[in-house]
Design a protein around this motif. Sequence first.
Motif, short mmCIF file in Angstrom:
data_model
loop_
_atom_site.label_atom_id
_atom_site.label_comp_id
_atom_site.label_asym_id
_atom_site.label_seq_id
_atom_site.Cartn_x
_atom_site.Cartn_y
_atom_site.Cartn_z
N TRP A 11 -35.11 41.24 55.12
CA TRP A 11 -33.84 41.94 55.29
C TRP A 11 -33.70 43.15 54.37
CZ3 TRP A 11 -33.37 40.16 59.59
CH2 TRP A 11 -33.17 38.82 59.92
N ALA A 12 -34.64 43.38 53.47
CA ALA A 12 -34.53 44.49 52.53
C ALA A 12 -34.47 45.82 53.27
CB ALA A 12 -35.71 44.48 51.57
N ASN A 13 -33.46 46.62 52.96
CA ASN A 13 -33.28 47.92 53.60
C ASN A 13 -33.89 49.05 52.79
OD1 ASN A 13 -31.25 47.61 56.07
ND2 ASN A 13 -30.65 46.16 54.48
N TYR A 14 -34.34 48.76 51.61
CA TYR A 14 -35.05 49.75 50.79
C TYR A 14 -35.89 49.02 49.76
CZ TYR A 14 -31.75 49.13 46.90
OH TYR A 14 -31.02 48.62 45.86
N ASP A 15 -36.71 49.76 49.05
CA ASP A 15 -37.64 49.17 48.09
C ASP A 15 -36.92 48.99 46.74
OD1 ASP A 15 -39.69 48.39 46.44
OD2 ASP A 15 -41.15 49.80 47.27
N THR A 16 -36.30 47.86 46.57
CA THR A 16 -35.55 47.58 45.34
C THR A 16 -36.46 47.56 44.12
OG1 THR A 16 -35.82 45.21 45.75
CG2 THR A 16 -33.80 46.24 46.55
N LEU A 17 -37.70 47.11 44.31
CA LEU A 17 -38.64 46.99 43.19
C LEU A 17 -39.00 48.38 42.65
CD1 LEU A 17 -40.94 44.39 44.95
CD2 LEU A 17 -39.14 43.90 43.31
N HIS A 18 -39.28 49.30 43.56
CA HIS A 18 -39.66 50.66 43.16
C HIS A 18 -38.51 51.37 42.46
CE1 HIS A 18 -40.59 54.96 43.61
NE2 HIS A 18 -41.85 54.58 43.53
N LEU A 19 -37.31 51.25 43.02
CA LEU A 19 -36.16 51.92 42.42
C LEU A 19 -35.87 51.37 41.02
CD1 LEU A 19 -33.76 53.82 42.44
CD2 LEU A 19 -32.46 52.11 43.72
N THR A 20 -35.91 50.06 40.87
CA THR A 20 -35.62 49.45 39.57
C THR A 20 -36.66 49.86 38.53
OG1 THR A 20 -34.61 47.56 40.68
CG2 THR A 20 -35.24 47.26 38.38
N ASP A 21 -37.91 49.86 38.92
CA ASP A 21 -38.96 50.30 38.00
C ASP A 21 -38.77 51.76 37.60
OD1 ASP A 21 -41.78 49.88 36.80
OD2 ASP A 21 -42.03 51.66 38.05
N ASN A 22 -38.42 52.59 38.59
CA ASN A 22 -38.23 54.02 38.32
C ASN A 22 -37.08 54.25 37.34
OD1 ASN A 22 -37.03 56.81 38.85
ND2 ASN A 22 -38.97 56.95 40.00
N LEU A 23 -35.95 53.59 37.59
CA LEU A 23 -34.78 53.78 36.71
C LEU A 23 -35.05 53.23 35.31
CD1 LEU A 23 -31.84 52.86 39.14
CD2 LEU A 23 -32.67 55.13 38.51
N THR A 24 -35.77 52.12 35.23
CA THR A 24 -36.09 51.55 33.92
C THR A 24 -36.93 52.52 33.09
OG1 THR A 24 -36.04 49.31 34.85
CG2 THR A 24 -37.16 49.59 32.73
N ARG A 25 -37.92 53.14 33.71
CA ARG A 25 -38.76 54.10 32.99
C ARG A 25 -37.98 55.37 32.66
NH1 ARG A 25 -44.09 52.36 33.39
NH2 ARG A 25 -44.42 50.74 34.94
N GLU A 26 -37.09 55.79 33.56
CA GLU A 26 -36.33 57.03 33.35
C GLU A 26 -35.37 56.90 32.17
OE1 GLU A 26 -36.57 59.85 35.02
OE2 GLU A 26 -34.83 60.92 34.15
N TYR A 27 -34.76 55.74 32.02
CA TYR A 27 -33.69 55.59 31.04
C TYR A 27 -34.11 54.74 29.84
CZ TYR A 27 -30.85 57.51 34.80
OH TYR A 27 -30.34 58.33 35.78
N GLN A 28 -35.30 54.98 29.32
CA GLN A 28 -35.77 54.24 28.14
C GLN A 28 -34.88 54.48 26.93
OE1 GLN A 28 -38.88 52.11 27.57
NE2 GLN A 28 -37.98 51.81 29.59
N ASN A 29 -34.44 55.71 26.74
CA ASN A 29 -33.61 56.00 25.57
C ASN A 29 -32.26 55.29 25.66
OD1 ASN A 29 -33.22 57.64 23.09
ND2 ASN A 29 -31.50 58.47 24.26
N GLU A 30 -31.64 55.34 26.83
CA GLU A 30 -30.34 54.68 27.01
C GLU A 30 -30.47 53.16 26.93
OE1 GLU A 30 -31.55 57.06 28.83
OE2 GLU A 30 -30.13 58.72 28.67
N LEU A 31 -31.66 52.65 27.24
CA LEU A 31 -31.90 51.21 27.22
C LEU A 31 -32.13 50.69 25.80
CD1 LEU A 31 -32.40 48.74 29.13
CD2 LEU A 31 -34.79 49.43 29.21
N HIS A 32 -32.79 51.48 24.98
CA HIS A 32 -33.22 50.98 23.67
C HIS A 32 -32.42 51.51 22.49
CE1 HIS A 32 -37.31 50.27 25.75
NE2 HIS A 32 -36.61 49.16 25.72
N ARG A 33 -31.65 52.56 22.71
CA ARG A 33 -30.87 53.13 21.60
C ARG A 33 -29.42 53.27 22.04
NH1 ARG A 33 -35.97 54.10 20.59
NH2 ARG A 33 -36.35 55.14 22.57
N PRO A 34 -28.59 52.29 21.73
CA PRO A 34 -27.21 52.24 22.25
C PRO A 34 -26.40 53.48 21.86
CG PRO A 34 -27.81 50.15 21.25
CD PRO A 34 -28.91 51.12 20.91
#
Length: 406
Positions: free
Chosen positions: A173-196
Amino acid sequence: MAGTKHKTPLLDDLKEGKWPSFVKELERAAQKSPRTEDLIGLLENSYRDHVPHWKHGGMAGVRGYGAGIVGRFSDSPEDFPGTQEYHTARINQIEGFFYTSDILRKLADICDEHAGGLFNFHGSTGDIQILGFKQEEAEELFQKCTHLGFDLGGSGSALRTPSCCVGPARCEWANYDTLHLTDNLTREYQNELHRPTFNYKFKIKCAGCPNDCIASGARSDLSIVGVWKDNIRIDQKEVAEYAKKFDIKKYVVDKCPTHCMDYTDGKLTIDDSNCVKCMHCINSMPKALRPGLEKGAQIRIGAKVPMVQGPRLGFILIPFYDVNKDKEEDYAFLKDLIQKIWDFWDEYGTNRERVGELIQRVGVGNFLEAIGLDPLPEMVEYPRANPFIKFEEYLVPDDEEEGKEG
């Protein structure tokens, strides 16, 4: 209780009954870890006193990171010295939660050696959580995790670790690649993730279809839920097969929340213009009904669980987002939208105010104007409610519009 030095009559009661008890797992871990043995004693006191015996204050962390380690200290270090420091490491989970058994054993070895022998996998945070280590062990524990390929996740006033459902890896039922998007956003926002640097926490969760198995619409500030834009595909031959098994009108048609379905003379029809994509009919007859072919996602904003002002469900911000096309451009539209939301939240939000609470306080119209989106009728607080926006100013009679054009 066998294997522990503390008397725990209340916890012992929890081991009775037909469901598996977490107390038994604590006991198993306590056989190898004195600090977990003390954790059991502290927990017994919490059940007895009806209060948690963890105190606020105190920091724990690793070099270069401001998030990912949750400091935890007990208020009874004299009675339970093993819990004087009992910190938690949030480990960034794999998209879709797929692991090899070898990796899990190596993580368990780290947990046994440096912590209390206890894991928490994928609770409300989504992260892997290693429980029960001291500050002096934090750096070595973290380095060993990085050598396995794991990074820390988010905690505190930061972007929390983005998470997703299994998406196209295991779900039709997946309408898009949730895995790819989540991986992309995680790599994009490393600073926001690790430095509050935020006012408070911000969560992004990606669900592949409206079933929303990860409850993103109830738990994340920004929820990206897969939907389709065209009509539900119907296989009337398979509908006839389902009709032999159960009453389609009673169990499918009559349960449609918008009554947009009809089953007459053995034929199922759907008024797709009134479909709200609840997935009930598709879930009931998966061989006969399938989502449309024009697939994308719906973006919702503002959900959270109770903290300051009670729970909120996310409301629709963008009814249909062509995530599959945006993927080809490295999700430029989505990242621009996220940055505008963060800029607004950073400028006008108060300390420990979630973005949904800010929108509620300043009004949806002001929020939309600030991030550059036009109001839409789909922007409602909850299904089948009046829109947030009053549209009178946008309703111009045709003859008046023609007069303006002259």
